[in-house]
Design an enzyme around this catalytic site. Structure first.
Site, PDB file in Angstrom:
ATOM      1  N   ASP A 196    -104.986  20.935 -23.868  1.00  0.00           N
ATOM      2  CA  ASP A 196    -104.843  21.682 -22.618  1.00  0.00           C
ATOM      3  C   ASP A 196    -105.943  22.748 -22.635  1.00  0.00           C
ATOM      4  O   ASP A 196    -106.502  23.057 -23.692  1.00  0.00           O
ATOM      5  CB  ASP A 196    -103.461  22.322 -22.577  1.00  0.00           C
ATOM      6  CG  ASP A 196    -103.274  23.234 -21.392  1.00  0.00           C
ATOM      7  OD1 ASP A 196    -103.651  22.848 -20.275  1.00  0.00           O
ATOM      8  OD2 ASP A 196    -102.773  24.363 -21.596  1.00  0.00           O
ATOM      9  N   ASP A 198    -106.129  26.085 -20.265  1.00  0.00           N
ATOM     10  CA  ASP A 198    -105.693  27.465 -20.034  1.00  0.00           C
ATOM     11  C   ASP A 198    -104.634  27.881 -21.051  1.00  0.00           C
ATOM     12  O   ASP A 198    -103.627  27.179 -21.248  1.00  0.00           O
ATOM     13  CB  ASP A 198    -105.128  27.606 -18.621  1.00  0.00           C
ATOM     14  CG  ASP A 198    -106.203  27.405 -17.560  1.00  0.00           C
ATOM     15  OD1 ASP A 198    -106.297  28.227 -16.654  1.00  0.00           O
ATOM     16  OD2 ASP A 198    -106.957  26.410 -17.663  1.00  0.00           O
ATOM     17  N   GLU A 205    -105.107  32.273 -18.190  1.00  0.00           N
ATOM     18  CA  GLU A 205    -104.764  31.319 -17.146  1.00  0.00           C
ATOM     19  C   GLU A 205    -105.756  31.577 -16.016  1.00  0.00           C
ATOM     20  O   GLU A 205    -105.679  32.590 -15.312  1.00  0.00           O
ATOM     21  CB  GLU A 205    -103.323  31.528 -16.665  1.00  0.00           C
ATOM     22  CG  GLU A 205    -102.258  31.146 -17.675  1.00  0.00           C
ATOM     23  CD  GLU A 205    -102.137  29.644 -17.870  1.00  0.00           C
ATOM     24  OE1 GLU A 205    -102.454  28.892 -16.917  1.00  0.00           O
ATOM     25  OE2 GLU A 205    -101.748  29.221 -18.974  1.00  0.00           O
ATOM     26  N   ARG A 241    -100.255  27.850  -5.291  1.00  0.00           N
ATOM     27  CA  ARG A 241    -101.153  28.847  -5.877  1.00  0.00           C
ATOM     28  C   ARG A 241    -102.583  28.692  -5.374  1.00  0.00           C
ATOM     29  O   ARG A 241    -103.263  29.672  -5.066  1.00  0.00           O
ATOM     30  CB  ARG A 241    -101.096  28.753  -7.401  1.00  0.00           C
ATOM     31  CG  ARG A 241     -99.799  29.270  -7.990  1.00  0.00           C
ATOM     32  CD  ARG A 241     -99.728  29.054  -9.478  1.00  0.00           C
ATOM     33  NE  ARG A 241     -99.468  27.662  -9.816  1.00  0.00           N
ATOM     34  CZ  ARG A 241     -99.576  27.148 -11.030  1.00  0.00           C
ATOM     35  NH1 ARG A 241     -99.956  27.923 -12.039  1.00  0.00           N
ATOM     36  NH2 ARG A 241     -99.302  25.877 -11.253  1.00  0.00           N
ATOM     37  N   SER A 284    -106.472  19.004 -18.451  1.00  0.00           N
ATOM     38  CA  SER A 284    -106.069  20.321 -17.961  1.00  0.00           C
ATOM     39  C   SER A 284    -105.538  20.285 -16.542  1.00  0.00           C
ATOM     40  O   SER A 284    -106.075  19.588 -15.676  1.00  0.00           O
ATOM     41  CB  SER A 284    -107.277  21.271 -18.024  1.00  0.00           C
ATOM     42  OG  SER A 284    -106.984  22.501 -17.404  1.00  0.00           O
ATOM     43  N   GLY A 285    -104.510  21.090 -16.312  1.00  0.00           N
ATOM     44  CA  GLY A 285    -104.032  21.336 -14.961  1.00  0.00           C
ATOM     45  C   GLY A 285    -104.836  22.422 -14.275  1.00  0.00           C
ATOM     46  O   GLY A 285    -104.503  22.837 -13.164  1.00  0.00           O
ATOM     47  N   LYS A 329    -101.303  13.878 -17.324  1.00  0.00           N
ATOM     48  CA  LYS A 329    -101.884  14.117 -18.646  1.00  0.00           C
ATOM     49  C   LYS A 329    -101.485  13.016 -19.618  1.00  0.00           C
ATOM     50  O   LYS A 329    -102.309  12.522 -20.403  1.00  0.00           O
ATOM     51  CB  LYS A 329    -101.428  15.482 -19.188  1.00  0.00           C
ATOM     52  CG  LYS A 329    -102.072  16.673 -18.506  1.00  0.00           C
ATOM     53  CD  LYS A 329    -101.669  17.966 -19.211  1.00  0.00           C
ATOM     54  CE  LYS A 329    -102.337  19.167 -18.561  1.00  0.00           C
ATOM     55  NZ  LYS A 329    -102.099  20.422 -19.312  1.00  0.00           N
ATOM     56  N   ASP A 352     -99.627  24.376 -24.385  1.00  0.00           N
ATOM     57  CA  ASP A 352     -98.719  25.522 -24.454  1.00  0.00           C
ATOM     58  C   ASP A 352     -97.653  25.545 -23.383  1.00  0.00           C
ATOM     59  O   ASP A 352     -96.689  26.308 -23.489  1.00  0.00           O
ATOM     60  CB  ASP A 352     -99.523  26.825 -24.350  1.00  0.00           C
ATOM     61  CG  ASP A 352    -100.034  27.061 -22.933  1.00  0.00           C
ATOM     62  OD1 ASP A 352     -99.645  28.067 -22.312  1.00  0.00           O
ATOM     63  OD2 ASP A 352    -100.811  26.230 -22.443  1.00  0.00           O
ATOM     64  N   ASN A 355     -95.858  21.581 -18.657  1.00  0.00           N
ATOM     65  CA  ASN A 355     -96.577  20.403 -18.168  1.00  0.00           C
ATOM     66  C   ASN A 355     -97.364  19.696 -19.270  1.00  0.00           C
ATOM     67  O   ASN A 355     -97.967  18.647 -19.034  1.00  0.00           O
ATOM     68  CB  ASN A 355     -97.511  20.789 -17.013  1.00  0.00           C
ATOM     69  CG  ASN A 355     -98.625  21.720 -17.433  1.00  0.00           C
ATOM     70  OD1 ASN A 355     -98.412  22.622 -18.248  1.00  0.00           O
ATOM     71  ND2 ASN A 355     -99.812  21.515 -16.899  1.00  0.00           N
TER      72      ASN A 355
END
Length: 409
Positions: A196, A198, A205, A241, A284-285, A329, A352, A355
């Protein structure tokens, strides 16, 4: 019948001891059934399990070994082993083997005592203990010090869940990390590590940082926190967001990127993995703008993240393509494993947030790194005490490389 004897030698280490001892044994056609050697602070401890031929002069051999030990200022211990005892030892070789890795800033006797007591209560014997971290100087600990001890365990473990639970309780009480793995062929044959981004590869983040510049920090942080705790669907919360970032100048992305800090140990970890032939990936999201920058900075092989739409020099509040959420992912991890021609057991996934759990659950080694409580409880392994390069210890790799810096340039 041949005799079975265990000899142990201890004393100041110096070159030639092993050659001298085995030379004396070779002269008398002695078979070595087992051998082990360790050096701690220039002090040698060596053990040899020997099969002495029936026609050998045992008295002469013992005298020769004692003379050698005296010349080298070593202590020699000689113990006869019964056939029954040897048979029990041989039959034990089929028992399951495990590895427990203790991670901390500094190793203490209390840590070792409490961890080894857990092993004893669950009927596990300690075959070996190795320090994988470098030597720590006396006095005040250096910045970002690392300490790691690896236990090699053997025995029937009747209740793995109860054992893991007790290890976690001890780790929490001692403020250390304890990783428990089966010692199988996959542990030494991992080939791909997926991260991941962030709060894993970087100490931020990104969407929260962008929101601050857009004047919507509180709103976005609240949504982010709920999503990472698993209280909101990631895809829907992500679009909420991003929509709040509408109108943010494109130059703000560069401002955020210029001040991002790479997580402790990330450079060291990835450079070491590359040297060892591992492939690495960012799943990554977050946004490709930052993930691709990290890719160039660290030498990452694959990147999959979300594409933030920008038009006329400003963020539109939308993203292009399929959102990289938890299920995406996991699907990408499967695709990368297939592309590399490896089994998922050879894959490591690190993250972390909630997700990240789907990819952590399908990887051969899933690691929650400085994670939220829900993720720590659900992941098989967790690292909170040290930096990302502590992952090398879980692979059994000792300290051999100098870590790099921790700021994006």
């Amino acid at each position: 019948m041949n005799d079975i004897v265990l000899i142990t030698l201890s004393g100041e280490d110096r070159p030639g001891i092993t050659a001298g001892v085995t030379g004396l044994l070779a002269e008398r056609a002695v078979n070595v059934l087992d051998i082990g050697q360790a050096v701690i602070h220039a002090t040698l401890s060596m053990g040899l399990l020997l099969e002495i031929p029936a026609d050998a002069d045992r008295g002469s051999l013992e005298q020769a070994l004692q003379g050698f030990a005296s010349d080298q200022r070593l202590q020699l211990r000689w113990e006869a082993i019964s056939k029954e005892s040897y048979g029990d030892w041989v039959s034990a070789q089929g028992r399951a083997r495990y590895i427990t890795t203790l991670l901390a800033r500094k190793i203490t006797a209390d840590q070792l005592a409490r961890v080894s007591a857990v092993f004893s209560r669950h009927g596990l014997g300690i075959d070996g203990i190795s320090r994988l971290s470098g030597r720590i100087p006396l006095g005040e600990l250096p910045p970002l010090s690392k300490a790691c001890v690896e236990f090699s365990l053997r025995g029937p473990l009747s209740d793995v869940a109860a054992f893991r639970k007790e290890l976690l309780e001890v780790a929490s009480a001692l403020e250390v990390d304890l990783a428990f793995q089966e010692d199988n062929m996959y542990r030494r044959n991992r080939r791909l590590v997926a991260f991941d981004m962030d709060s894993t590869l970087i100490e931020a983040e990104v969407i929260d940082e962008l929101a601050e510049l857009a004047g919507v920090g509180d709103e976005v942080r609240a949504i982010t926190a709920r999503a990472m705790r698993g209280e909101l669907d990631f895809g829907a919360s992500f679009r909420q967001r991003v929509a709040l970032l509408r109108g943010l100048p494109e130059s703000a992305l560069e401002d955020v990127a210029a001040n991002l800090r790479i997580t402790e140990g990330a450079r060291h970890l990835i450079s070491t993995l590359r040297a060892l032939g591992y492939k690495t990936a960012i799943l990554s999201g977050g946004f490709t703008y930052f993930a691709e920058r990290l890719q160039r900075e660290l030498g990452i092989d694959y990147v999959h993240a979300n594409v933030l739409d920008i038009a006329h020099g400003a963020v539109t509040g939308e993203v292009s393509g399929v959102i990289v959420d938890g299920e995406r992912k996991a699907a990408l991890l499967r695709q990368l494993a297939s592309r590399e021609g490896i089994d998922l057991q050879q894959v490591i996934a690190v993250g972390d947030g909630a997700n990240d759990l789907p990819m952590l659950s399908i990887a051969g080694l899933g690691i929650a790194f400085r994670a939220k409580p829900l993720v720590q409880q659900s992941a098989e392994q967790s690292i909170s005490t040290l930096g990302l390069d502590a992952i090398l210890y879980l692979l059994g790799i000792s300290d051999r490389y100098q870590p790099g810096g921790d700021r994006l340039v």
